[in-house]
Motif scaffolding. Structure first.
Motif, PDB file in Angstrom:
ATOM      1  N   SER A  22       0.843  -1.203   0.000  1.00 46.47           N
ATOM      2  CA  SER A  22       0.000   0.000   0.000  1.00 46.47           C
ATOM      3  C   SER A  22       0.875   1.247   0.000  1.00 46.47           C
ATOM      4  CB  SER A  22      -0.902   0.021   1.233  1.00 46.47           C
ATOM      5  OG  SER A  22      -1.762  -1.081   1.178  1.00 46.47           O
ATOM      6  N   ARG A  23       1.895   1.249   0.850  1.00 50.09           N
ATOM      7  CA  ARG A  23       2.782   2.417   0.928  1.00 50.09           C
ATOM      8  C   ARG A  23       3.507   2.625  -0.404  1.00 50.09           C
ATOM      9  NH1 ARG A  23       6.634   3.563   6.074  1.00 50.09           N
ATOM     10  NH2 ARG A  23       4.846   4.737   6.825  1.00 50.09           N
ATOM     11  N   PHE A  62      -5.586   5.552   9.848  1.00 50.90           N
ATOM     12  CA  PHE A  62      -4.555   5.734   8.826  1.00 50.90           C
ATOM     13  C   PHE A  62      -4.781   7.077   8.144  1.00 50.90           C
ATOM     14  CE2 PHE A  62      -4.536   1.109   9.236  1.00 50.90           C
ATOM     15  CZ  PHE A  62      -3.177   0.835   9.235  1.00 50.90           C
ATOM     16  N   LEU A 122       1.041   4.077  -2.993  1.00 52.13           N
ATOM     17  CA  LEU A 122       0.757   5.491  -2.750  1.00 52.13           C
ATOM     18  C   LEU A 122       1.960   6.378  -3.071  1.00 52.13           C
ATOM     19  CD1 LEU A 122      -1.218   5.055   0.596  1.00 52.13           C
ATOM     20  CD2 LEU A 122      -2.178   5.795  -1.587  1.00 52.13           C
ATOM     21  N   ILE A 155       1.508   7.464   3.780  1.00 52.74           N
ATOM     22  CA  ILE A 155       0.515   6.883   4.694  1.00 52.74           C
ATOM     23  C   ILE A 155       1.167   6.648   6.045  1.00 52.74           C
ATOM     24  CG2 ILE A 155       0.983   4.530   3.823  1.00 52.74           C
ATOM     25  CD1 ILE A 155      -2.006   3.898   4.437  1.00 52.74           C
ATOM     26  N   ILE A 190      -3.696   9.444   4.978  1.00 54.35           N
ATOM     27  CA  ILE A 190      -3.032   9.483   3.665  1.00 54.35           C
ATOM     28  C   ILE A 190      -2.900  10.945   3.272  1.00 54.35           C
ATOM     29  CG2 ILE A 190      -3.188   8.817   1.236  1.00 54.35           C
ATOM     30  CD1 ILE A 190      -4.837   6.370   2.157  1.00 54.35           C
TER      31      ILE A 190
END
Lengths: 199, 368
Positions: B331-332, B354, B335, B342, B356
């Motif tokens: 996910s990091r 979380f 992004l 994040i 973002i």
């Protein structure tokens, strides 16, 4: 008025004489054989559904125009797509840079070309009328075709002619627009009828 | 002509200027032309203009002036076609580049026609346009080289992905066989030591499978170009993939769009899947955003057990924390492609939170 074939023929003839002279000068100027043709001509009213904006669309154009006054008042312009304008300058000047971009140097050159063409056509019309016109200096702009008709009223007339430049076996398409204030077309129409009646 | 009235005026302008009579003879020659050419007004007066203009321009001048006399308007001579209409050298060498206007005039005597020539020095303008063209051409060349390199990289990337995919497939086939044998051997083990040994083999095998699965997910990150995505739609898509999971989703992000990798929906899927799997008591998930001086922060929170302070950064590493590591690591990475960051800022025991964040241009609000 735009359906009168006598008037249309007469104006087409005057424009052809004018562009012929301009082609000669452009040929001398650039040491190339330049052919200028005006295959179609249309006359309408600025406010009509088929006004200059509708005829030429919304795309930005490279345009050179000259305002004139005297027995006829109005504006004459020569217009090209941005790419065609750059191509015409490249063809006329043998530029090594073939990027289709109208920078200031090319805009200046197109202004000269437009000025020659407009002088050729308006000079011929002015001589035909037997009355001198007064001209402003040529102006180069990049804008939509409708911009040219902005200072004019809905009942003013416009003459629209497609124009084809042939230089070094290559063809570049442009358009010619003459916008005339209300009443300014009448002296020309009268003169054309007078000449035709004599014949 | 007296140096008063129009003469004094033409002497005061910063351009070269001269007036010709109807026979194209000079009747006025201004101070700037004298400065540029070294020819005095007295010397110029009465001589034909053709004596002063560039030899290349003689025939053209004749044609153009004829057009003017035949009823045309002013003549405009461009710097590209007539760069040195009246040659005017700089003191330190080189000729001035000129733009010339020839304007027909009536007078000054009744019935007399004259021509006014105005010559503007555009050397600096032309130099700047040429400098601009050089910069533009260099940038275009660089862009072309970069595009070629990017295309070559894409081809290499496709080949590597293909190789990776084939290799992964082969390894997974062998791994499946290994896990099957390990499981059988564990069942048939005669003693506890052997059984523990096969269990260990089986456990390592599953770890290898997870690591191989991770490479499959990771190879897609950054492959496609980022795009503007509607956060509400993305969240809905992620929610639909979690069939059977029971929680209430509160999504207050109407009109919010984020510029991100097309795998963005995987980020929200991972977050929701982690909430369901590890939140222990999650009944509600909320997604919202808030404005602050730095731009927009997208906030994901739940009402589960949360993350202990000591683990808040570790969960984003590849080393798994309760098996979440791969998802949050990915996910990091997803992004970060468009500069989004994040972090976890919740209070342990009260649920996860979380945040973002990204540069101002990474988010936009689109109103219908």
């Amino acid at each position: 008025m735009n359906e009168d074939p006598v008037v249309l023929d007469g104006i087409r003839e005057l424009i052809n004489i004018g562009v012929g002279k301009a082609a000669g000068i452009l040929g001398e100027l650039t040491s190339s054989h330049v052919i200028l043709e005006v295959p179609t001509l249309y006359i309408g009213e600025v406010g009509n559904a088929k006004g200059p904006g509708e005829v030429l669309g919304d795309a930005p154009l490279s345009m050179v125009f000259i305002d004139f006054s005297g027995p006829m008042r109005g504006r004459m312009a020569i217009m090209f797509s941005l790419e065609s304008a750059a191509n015409l300058v490249i063809l006329l000047t043998n530029e090594a840079d073939t990027t289709a971009e109208m920078d200031m140097i090319r805009a200046e050159t197109l202004t000269e070309v437009g000025n020659i063409l407009i002088n050729g056509v308006m000079g011929t019309i002015s001589n035909f009328l037997g009355q001198p016109l007064t001209y402003a200096l040529p102006v180069y702009v990049q804008n939509r075709a409708a911009y040219l008709a902005t200072p004019f009223g809905e009942k003013d007339h416009f003459l629209f002619a497609t124009t084809r430049f042939q230089v070094k076996q290559r063809s570049v398409h442009g358009d010619m627009l003459i916008v005339l204030e209300m009443g300014s077309l009448h002296p020309l129409v009268r003169k054309i009828h007078a000449v035709m009646d004599q014949e | 002509m007296q140096r008063s009235g129009i003469g004094a005026f033409l002497d005061s302008i910063p351009d070269g200027a001269c007036i010709l009579d109807s026979n194209r003879r000079v009747v006025y020659w201004n101070a700037i032309l004298t400065e540029w050419t070294g020819i005095s007004p007295k010397s110029a007066r009465g001589r034909e203009i053709s004596e002063f203009i560039h030899h290349d321009q003689q025939r053209v001048l004749s044609l153009i002036l004829t057009q003017v006399m035949e009823g045309g308007g002013a003549v405009y001579l461009s710097p590209q076609l007539h760069p040195h209409f009246i040659p005017a050298p700089y003191p330190n060498g080189g000729l001035r580049i000129q733009q010339t206007i020839i304007q027909p005039q009536r007078g000054p005597l009744p019935g007399e026609n004259t021509l006014l020539l105005i010559i503007h020095d555009v050397t600096e303008m032309v130099r700047q346009v040429k400098a601009y063209r050089e910069v533009r051409d260099r940038v275009l060349r660089e862009l072309e080289e970069r595009t070629r390199a990017e295309n070559a990289l894409q081809v290499s990337n496709r080949k590597l992905n293909l190789l990776s995919s084939i290799t992964r497939h082969d390894i997974l086939n062998s791994l499946t066989a290994l896990l099957m044998f390990a499981s059988m051997m564990k069942e048939e083990a005669k003693d506890e030591d052997s059984r523990e040994g096969f269990e260990k083999i089986e456990s390592i095998g599953w770890t290898i499978k997870r690591q191989i699965d991770f490479t499959k997910n990771y190879q897609d990150v950054g492959v496609k170009s980022p795009q503007w995505q509607n956060v509400q739609s993305i969240v809905r898509q992620a929610r639909e993939q979690l069939e059977g999971a029971r929680f209430r989703l509160e999504c207050r992000v109407e009109g919010l769009e984020v510029y991100a990798d097309p795998l963005l929906s995987k980020v929200f899927y991972n977050l929701m899947e982690n909430s369901v799997r590890h939140g222990e008591r999650v009944t509600e998930i909320r997604i919202s955003y808030q404005h602050d001086s730095g731009g927009i922060t997208l906030v994901y929170s739940d009402n589960g057990v949360g993350i202990p302070d000591s683990e808040k950064e570790k969960i984003f590493r590849r080393e798994s924390y309760k098996n979440t590591g791969f998802g949050l690591f990915l996910s990091r990475e997803i992004l970060s492609i468009t500069g989004l960051e994040i972090r976890e800022s919740g209070v342990a025991g009260e649920g996860v939170r979380f945040e973002i964040r990204g540069p101002g241009e990474a988010f936009r609000i689109v109103r219908e």
